[in-house]
Scaffold this motif. Sequence first.
Motif, PDB file in Angstrom:
ATOM      1  N   LEU A  91       0.878  -1.085  -0.072  1.00 31.09           N
ATOM      2  CA  LEU A  91       0.084   0.061   0.114  1.00 31.09           C
ATOM      3  C   LEU A  91       0.637   1.343  -0.056  1.00 31.09           C
ATOM      4  O   LEU A  91       0.331   2.306  -0.483  1.00 31.09           O
ATOM      5  CB  LEU A  91      -1.026   0.067   0.966  1.00 31.09           C
ATOM      6  N   ASP A  92       1.927   1.357   0.722  1.00 32.11           N
ATOM      7  CA  ASP A  92       2.829   2.451   0.755  1.00 32.11           C
ATOM      8  C   ASP A  92       3.954   2.446  -0.143  1.00 32.11           C
ATOM      9  O   ASP A  92       4.978   3.215  -0.296  1.00 32.11           O
ATOM     10  CB  ASP A  92       3.149   2.805   2.018  1.00 32.11           C
ATOM     11  N   SER A  93       3.857   1.398  -1.440  1.00 35.13           N
ATOM     12  CA  SER A  93       4.787   1.491  -2.285  1.00 35.13           C
ATOM     13  C   SER A  93       4.807   2.647  -3.114  1.00 35.13           C
ATOM     14  O   SER A  93       3.791   3.210  -3.534  1.00 35.13           O
ATOM     15  CB  SER A  93       4.446   0.450  -3.329  1.00 35.13           C
ATOM     16  N   LYS A  94       6.117   3.114  -3.381  1.00 34.51           N
ATOM     17  CA  LYS A  94       6.175   4.651  -4.224  1.00 34.51           C
ATOM     18  C   LYS A  94       5.982   4.345  -5.930  1.00 34.51           C
ATOM     19  O   LYS A  94       6.036   5.287  -6.655  1.00 34.51           O
ATOM     20  CB  LYS A  94       7.210   5.073  -4.107  1.00 34.51           C
ATOM     21  N   ARG A  95       6.058   3.085  -6.266  1.00 30.11           N
ATOM     22  CA  ARG A  95       6.236   2.866  -7.750  1.00 30.11           C
ATOM     23  C   ARG A  95       4.962   2.955  -8.409  1.00 30.11           C
ATOM     24  O   ARG A  95       4.064   2.542  -7.828  1.00 30.11           O
ATOM     25  CB  ARG A  95       6.782   1.543  -7.872  1.00 30.11           C
ATOM     26  N   PRO A  96       5.072   3.516  -9.515  1.00 25.78           N
ATOM     27  CA  PRO A  96       3.550   4.098 -10.178  1.00 25.78           C
ATOM     28  C   PRO A  96       2.804   2.868 -10.723  1.00 25.78           C
ATOM     29  O   PRO A  96       1.822   2.710 -10.431  1.00 25.78           O
ATOM     30  CB  PRO A  96       4.267   4.623 -11.537  1.00 25.78           C
ATOM     31  N   GLU A  97       3.641   1.429 -10.993  1.00 30.39           N
ATOM     32  CA  GLU A  97       2.898   0.447 -11.332  1.00 30.39           C
ATOM     33  C   GLU A  97       2.129  -0.159 -10.204  1.00 30.39           C
ATOM     34  O   GLU A  97       0.894  -0.264 -10.080  1.00 30.39           O
ATOM     35  CB  GLU A  97       3.830  -0.645 -11.673  1.00 30.39           C
ATOM     36  N   ASP A  98       2.647  -0.040  -8.883  1.00 34.14           N
ATOM     37  CA  ASP A  98       2.192  -0.648  -7.717  1.00 34.14           C
ATOM     38  C   ASP A  98       0.902   0.526  -7.325  1.00 34.14           C
ATOM     39  O   ASP A  98      -0.170   0.090  -6.986  1.00 34.14           O
ATOM     40  CB  ASP A  98       2.980  -0.676  -6.673  1.00 34.14           C
ATOM     41  N   ARG A  99       0.988   1.700  -7.539  1.00 31.84           N
ATOM     42  CA  ARG A  99       0.285   2.841  -7.257  1.00 31.84           C
ATOM     43  C   ARG A  99      -0.964   2.759  -7.917  1.00 31.84           C
ATOM     44  O   ARG A  99      -2.046   2.605  -7.377  1.00 31.84           O
ATOM     45  CB  ARG A  99       0.773   4.290  -7.130  1.00 31.84           C
ATOM     46  N   ALA A 100      -0.889   2.306  -9.191  1.00 31.17           N
ATOM     47  CA  ALA A 100      -2.068   2.235 -10.121  1.00 31.17           C
ATOM     48  C   ALA A 100      -2.783   0.935  -9.558  1.00 31.17           C
ATOM     49  O   ALA A 100      -4.018   1.074  -9.601  1.00 31.17           O
ATOM     50  CB  ALA A 100      -1.739   1.896 -11.500  1.00 31.17           C
ATOM     51  N   VAL A 101      -2.240  -0.109  -9.289  1.00 31.24           N
ATOM     52  CA  VAL A 101      -2.851  -1.304  -8.778  1.00 31.24           C
ATOM     53  C   VAL A 101      -3.778  -1.043  -7.313  1.00 31.24           C
ATOM     54  O   VAL A 101      -4.860  -1.148  -7.238  1.00 31.24           O
ATOM     55  CB  VAL A 101      -2.103  -2.642  -8.567  1.00 31.24           C
ATOM     56  N   VAL A 102      -3.148  -0.185  -6.566  1.00 31.50           N
ATOM     57  CA  VAL A 102      -3.419   0.001  -5.238  1.00 31.50           C
ATOM     58  C   VAL A 102      -4.591   1.050  -5.168  1.00 31.50           C
ATOM     59  O   VAL A 102      -5.514   0.739  -4.361  1.00 31.50           O
ATOM     60  CB  VAL A 102      -2.134   0.762  -4.380  1.00 31.50           C
ATOM     61  N   ALA A 103      -4.543   1.686  -6.068  1.00 30.63           N
ATOM     62  CA  ALA A 103      -5.868   2.765  -6.116  1.00 30.63           C
ATOM     63  C   ALA A 103      -7.080   2.110  -6.043  1.00 30.63           C
ATOM     64  O   ALA A 103      -8.097   2.624  -5.651  1.00 30.63           O
ATOM     65  CB  ALA A 103      -5.583   3.635  -7.447  1.00 30.63           C
ATOM     66  N   HIS A 104      -6.976   0.744  -6.556  1.00 28.69           N
ATOM     67  CA  HIS A 104      -8.298   0.053  -6.657  1.00 28.69           C
ATOM     68  C   HIS A 104      -8.796  -0.942  -5.524  1.00 28.69           C
ATOM     69  O   HIS A 104      -9.654  -1.798  -5.461  1.00 28.69           O
ATOM     70  CB  HIS A 104      -8.739  -0.476  -7.960  1.00 28.69           C
ATOM     71  N   ALA A 105      -7.584  -1.043  -4.431  1.00 32.63           N
ATOM     72  CA  ALA A 105      -7.683  -2.120  -3.615  1.00 32.63           C
ATOM     73  C   ALA A 105      -8.596  -1.882  -2.511  1.00 32.63           C
ATOM     74  O   ALA A 105      -9.170  -0.636  -2.342  1.00 32.63           O
ATOM     75  CB  ALA A 105      -6.156  -2.085  -3.015  1.00 32.63           C
ATOM     76  N   PRO A 106      -8.801  -2.975  -1.825  1.00 38.43           N
ATOM     77  CA  PRO A 106      -9.911  -2.839  -0.711  1.00 38.43           C
ATOM     78  C   PRO A 106      -9.283  -1.733   0.231  1.00 38.43           C
ATOM     79  O   PRO A 106      -8.216  -1.401   0.518  1.00 38.43           O
ATOM     80  CB  PRO A 106      -9.915  -4.055   0.005  1.00 38.43           C
TER      81      PRO A 106
END
Length: 459
Positions: A224-239
Amino acid sequence: MTEAPQDPVAVPAESPARPAKVERFQTLTGMRDVLPPDSARRRALVQMFADTVAAAGYTEVVPPIVEDLGVFLRVGETTDVVTKEMYDFTDKDGTRIALRPEMTAGVVRAFVQHKPLLPWKVWYAGTNFRHEKPQKGRYRSFEQVGVEALGVDDPDLDVEVIALGWRFYESLGLRQVRLQLNSLGEGQDRARFTEALRVFLEARAGELSEEGRSTLARNPLRVLDSKRPEDRAVVAHAPMVADHLSPASKEHFERVCSGLDSLEIPYAVDDRLVRGLDYYRRTTFEYAADALDAAQNAIGGGGRYDGLAEDLGGPATDGIGFALGVDRILLACDAEGVFPAPVAVLDAFVVDLVGGDAARDITHELRAAGLSADRRFGGGSMKAQMKSADRSGAAHAVIVGSDEADAGEVTLRSLRAVANDQRRVPRARLVGELKAAARSTPTTRDPSPGSQQEIEEHS
Ligand code: AMP
């Protein structure tokens, strides 16, 4: 005759000839010397922190810098701080020990060991060690100040703790600090949320960065607190963790928020704020300095760790605390141009033109009377000694030439006055005169904006 026991580290009686080239040592990578005037600035910062928290009933605890490795393993087996960055080694007796990478585990270990009366409200200041990649604001040896409060479940304690950190930044003069707040829920909420998150992230593992995938395998929350753009894009829709809070956790969090509102402390609820260590439950928070680069702008953080005392073999005890990073706070102060280094000021500098007895005796007499005084060793001309006096920052020069010595007097010269301001005073009245002068001038001078010492990293 019995033989003297062999000292295993004794220097040989006949030391070998001095080698032609002596190796010169430097601080280790990521470690720094703190020199004057930055050392005085740090000391002033810690003092201000101590004053702030002592006024709220916190007393100091000083745990050792090294602990049994198990103390830290127990608190963060899935975190980088413990698994990758810790300085751990085997002691001479075979015990596995570690330099502390953070303070809370040692303080809670001390709580379990000594069984103090509840509530236990303590503060600390100390050095921590993490084997990280050094950069500005990220060091392998760094200092934290913080508080821990054990034995109270009341959300108003959360408000007290968060407000103390906030007020401390304010007292340093920092104005660009942002408070982020979240609740991770009680143990059960957190476990349910982590599971929901793991299922969600595993289904999208292909879209995560390589690092994100490896974090997911160890601790889904940290993605959840990854700074990488790919991860952030996924996390944006996470529970959302907010959807997994029990009614009791929700009520606790709402009381924390309304308490901060009431104290007029601004905050933003950040549903993605999880923090680095495993032990956090319910309230978590972080202070960010907007004057610093986003990558290293966390200047402090904390939260509740209600299960930690139990994990360390003690009774079930609620707890909350925060740790603030001194090195980064000073960088933020530089960036905002506040909290300069205090400049020490001496009351007097003794200039001795009669052989040294006066300098030796008068400095001793002034110090014994509670004044601050210095002198130049090795004598020297009037000009050389006055130069040293000016450089010392002393308020007055106490000059003893042969005239003064014969008359039992000294010349007292102000080193601050623009116009020449000097007079002869009987030596017996010197202490009284300097004390009167000290009362009318502060003992520290208003400094020029201090700069956090930046020492080159050797990588
Ligand atoms: P943490 O224990 O990771 O929550 O850290 C609390 C605070 O300590 C952070 O907000 C930083 O200000 C500071 N900090 C953590 N790691 C470092 C480091 N390697 N160098 C300097 N400051 C640090």
